[in-house]
Write a protein that holds these residues in place. Structure first.
Motif, PDB file in Angstrom:
ATOM      1  N   ARG A 486       0.826  -1.210   0.000  1.00  0.00           N
ATOM      2  CA  ARG A 486       0.000   0.000   0.000  1.00  0.00           C
ATOM      3  C   ARG A 486       0.862   1.263   0.000  1.00  0.00           C
ATOM      4  NH1 ARG A 486      -5.410  -0.741   1.307  1.00  0.00           N
ATOM      5  NH2 ARG A 486      -5.989  -2.876   1.907  1.00  0.00           N
ATOM      6  N   LEU A 487       1.930   1.246   0.794  1.00  0.00           N
ATOM      7  CA  LEU A 487       2.810   2.416   0.878  1.00  0.00           C
ATOM      8  C   LEU A 487       3.470   2.713  -0.469  1.00  0.00           C
ATOM      9  CD1 LEU A 487       4.403   4.579   2.484  1.00  0.00           C
ATOM     10  CD2 LEU A 487       6.089   2.808   3.000  1.00  0.00           C
ATOM     11  N   TYR A 488       4.082   1.702  -1.076  1.00  0.00           N
ATOM     12  CA  TYR A 488       4.793   1.937  -2.340  1.00  0.00           C
ATOM     13  C   TYR A 488       3.827   2.128  -3.513  1.00  0.00           C
ATOM     14  CZ  TYR A 488       8.922   0.525   0.269  1.00  0.00           C
ATOM     15  OH  TYR A 488       9.933   0.449   1.181  1.00  0.00           O
ATOM     16  N   PHE A 489       2.632   1.524  -3.444  1.00  0.00           N
ATOM     17  CA  PHE A 489       1.629   1.777  -4.486  1.00  0.00           C
ATOM     18  C   PHE A 489       1.171   3.225  -4.444  1.00  0.00           C
ATOM     19  CE2 PHE A 489      -2.668   1.717  -6.253  1.00  0.00           C
ATOM     20  CZ  PHE A 489      -2.466   1.021  -7.427  1.00  0.00           C
ATOM     21  N   ASP A 490       1.015   3.750  -3.236  1.00  0.00           N
ATOM     22  CA  ASP A 490       0.640   5.152  -3.105  1.00  0.00           C
ATOM     23  C   ASP A 490       1.781   6.079  -3.521  1.00  0.00           C
ATOM     24  OD1 ASP A 490      -1.248   7.280  -1.914  1.00  0.00           O
ATOM     25  OD2 ASP A 490       0.621   7.639  -0.826  1.00  0.00           O
ATOM     26  N   LYS A 491       3.031   5.682  -3.215  1.00  0.00           N
ATOM     27  CA  LYS A 491       4.171   6.548  -3.486  1.00  0.00           C
ATOM     28  C   LYS A 491       4.540   6.585  -4.965  1.00  0.00           C
ATOM     29  CE  LYS A 491       9.032   7.197  -2.129  1.00  0.00           C
ATOM     30  NZ  LYS A 491      10.129   6.672  -1.277  1.00  0.00           N
TER      31      LYS A 491
END
Length: 603
Positions: A486-491
């Motif tokens: 979720r973090l890297y998909f958002d980033k």
């Protein structure tokens, strides 16, 4: 009917003359009864025949018929039968005629078919004749082309022979002209040399006289120059010796000049080492947040931002297991308070698989505590050789000169902090390790040592004695993987897509459910591999025609990442097996002088 009764048939066609009608039965033989039946013979005419037995039967039948009350009806019936037979006979005749007409039609059709076959055969013959004529024409044309080609080749050969002959004649002419020119030139040179020799012989006495005069004049000039220089130098030296003030001043000046040269030489070296220790970056340090004068001049805005930045959370942007996050947060708080109270720092060992966040946490820890971080790699120490000891001392001198304190992070520390008792470590590496142990023997309030290793069991025992705390970093579990996805998909995907300036859009699908599905498939992958997977999604969208990231593209990259991870794991297992075999061979042959340790072990 009557004719049949009397056995006569004249002027009418017989039953056997019409196709399809049965022949009448033959008359019975008369035998020896004497009635003449057996003696009846047929005449020459086939249309007339008499049978006496039939006549008798007819007479008997006539008598019976006349005496019968149904004679009239029988006669009528006989007439009707005769008419029926005539009608049937006429029908047979019509059928025969129709059959004959059909035969004629069949004959006409057969004739037409035969004619058609004849025409087809003639057409085929004409076609074959035309093809044959065409083949003959083509063959004649090919023969003409071959003949023309032969004639052209012959003409070309003749032209080449003619050109070759002309070229040969031209070369012969040029060689002949060159030979003539060479002969003429040699004759001219010979004539010139003879004339010059003759002139030299005639002027030899004059030339000798000129040489003699020049030599005498040159010798006289040199003698006069020597006399003049000797007189000038002698008078000057005599004057200098007679004046003791000049002698004293000259000696003092030379002494001061020598002192200045040596002072400048050694002072420059000391100043350079001081500047290098205070401001420069050692060669072993790969990356550092410590500012230097040169970087401050090159990047003033970046320097100002770094100086004005406030300490942040040590675990910002780092996703780990909850119990590990709690422990690392305690370490960060303790380090920050140690920096504020000018206490002694604790040395930490972080071990675990690569890509699990060790380096990221070390940088974040330094920024959170207000210290400068310096990153060095253990693999850089071995190539230093004999210079490793000096380079190691420069690193710690540079760290001691920092006012903010330095978090010295040594990545892949097991590459040079191996056990000194093993025979695979070189003397230079052993000396460098001793220097490292000497500089880290006591707690320091200037630098904090953080080691990272994938194989901490290979450390020298003295290194383990200098470690105050050990923290294990493991591969993320399902919940941590989901948070990372979720973090890297958002980033790397959502934020660039919402900015509107980049060529990146996302198709419509359930992002949360997709992230959970991806996290379940990424078992065993590290945080670095998950971050690279998110970058691969972004690159895949940029490479598409419309710039839209679809669910199928995401699944494809996830499958590739899982396959690549499986290959890496298999390669690592094979390497471990080979390394174990090499270690066994080394232990078996360690007493043999010809045994050479493998490069993987010696490094």
């Amino acid at each position: 009917m009557m004719s049949w009764l009397f056995g006569m048939n004249k002027g009418q066609p017989g039953a056997g003359d019409i196709p399809g009608l049965p022949l009448p039965p033959p008359p019975p033989s008369g035998g020896d009864d004497g009635k003449g039946g057996g003696d009846a013979k047929i005449g020459d005419k086939s249309g007339y025949r008499f049978d006496s037995a039939a006549l008798e039967r007819a007479a008997q039948a006539a008598k019976e018929l006349e005496s019968s009350k149904h004679a009239k009806d029988a006669l009528e019936l006989t007439k009707l039968q005769e008419q029926s037979k005539q009608l049937e006979f006429q029908g047979k005749i019509k059928e025969y005629e129709a059959h004959m007409e059909q035969l004629k039609v069949e004959q006409v059709r057969a004739a037409q078919e035969e004619k058609r076959k004849t025409l087809a055969e003639e057409t085929k013959q004409h076609q074959q004749r035309a093809q044959y004529q065409d083949q003959l024409a083509r063959k004649r044309y090919d023969d003409q082309l071959i003949q023309q080609a032969r004639m052209q080749e012959e003409q070309l050969r003749k032209q080449e022979e003619s050109v070759a002959k002309q070229e040969q004649m031209r070369k012969s002419t040029m060689e002949y002209e060159a030979d003539l020119k060479h002969k003429n030139k040699m004759k001219r040179i010979e004539a010139e040399l003879r004339g010059k020799a003759q002139v030299d012989r005639e002027n030899q006495d004059l030339i000798r006289e000129q040489i003699r005069l020049k030599a005498a004049e040159h010798r006289q000039t040199i003698l006069e120059s020597i006399k003049t220089a000797g007189s000038v130098l002698g008078s000057g030296f005599q004057t200098f010796i007679s004046d003791w003030d000049k002698v004293t001043a000259t000696a003092g000046g030379l002494t001061l000049l020598a002192i200045g040269v040596y002072a400048a030489k050694y002072g420059t070296g000391v100043g350079a080492r001081y500047i290098e220790a205070r401001l420069g970056k050692p060669s072993l340090v790969r990356d550092t947040s410590r500012l230097t004068v040169l970087e401050a001049v090159k990047h003033p805005i970046k320097t100002a931002k770094r100086l004005s930045s406030q300490p942040q959370d040590a675990l910002s942007g780092i996703i780990l297991k909850p119990e590990l996050e709690e422990r690392l947060r305690d370490i960060a708080i303790a380090t920050r308070h140690t920096k504020k109270n000018k206490g002694y720092y604790r040395n930490i060992l972080m071990y675990g698989p690569p890509g699990t966040g060790k380096t990221m946490f070390a940088k974040s820890l330094a920024q959170h505590s207000g210290m400068d971080y310096a990153i060095m790699t253990g693999g850089d120490v071995a190539p230093m050789g004999r210079e490793g000891v000096t380079a190691m001392h420069k690193v710690f001198d540079w760290a001691q000169a920092s006012r903010r304190g330095v978090l010295l992070f040594v990545d892949e520390a097991d590459a040079f902090l191996r056990k000194r008792s093993t025979e695979v470590i070189s003397e230079d590496m052993r000396a460098t390790l001793n220097a490292f142990l000497y500089r880290t023997g006591e707690q320091s309030n200037k630098f904090m040592l953080v080691l990272a290793s994938n194989q901490p069991e290979q450390f020298d025992w003295a290194i383990n004695d200098r470690l105050d705390e050990m923290v294990e970093f493991s591969t993320p579990d399902l919940s941590e993987r989901e948070r990372m996805v979720r973090l890297y998909f958002d980033k790397y995907v959502l934020k660039p897509a919402t900015e509107g300036k980049r060529r990146l859009k996302i198709a419509q699908f359930d992002y949360g459910a997709k992230c959970r599905e991806i996290a379940a498939r990424l078992e065993g992958l590290s945080g670095r591999e998950i971050a690279k997977l998110a970058v691969a999604w972004q690159a895949s969208a940029y490479a598409s025609e419309d710039g839209i990231l679809t669910e199928e593209m995401i699944d494809e990259k996830v499958s590739d990442a899982v396959k690549q991870h499986s290959k890496k794991v298999r390669w690592q297992q094979e390497q471990d097996v080979r390394l174990l075999g090499n270690l066994k061979d080394f232990k078996t042959a360690k007493d043999a002088s010809t045994f050479t340790p493998p490069n993987s072990i010696a490094s």
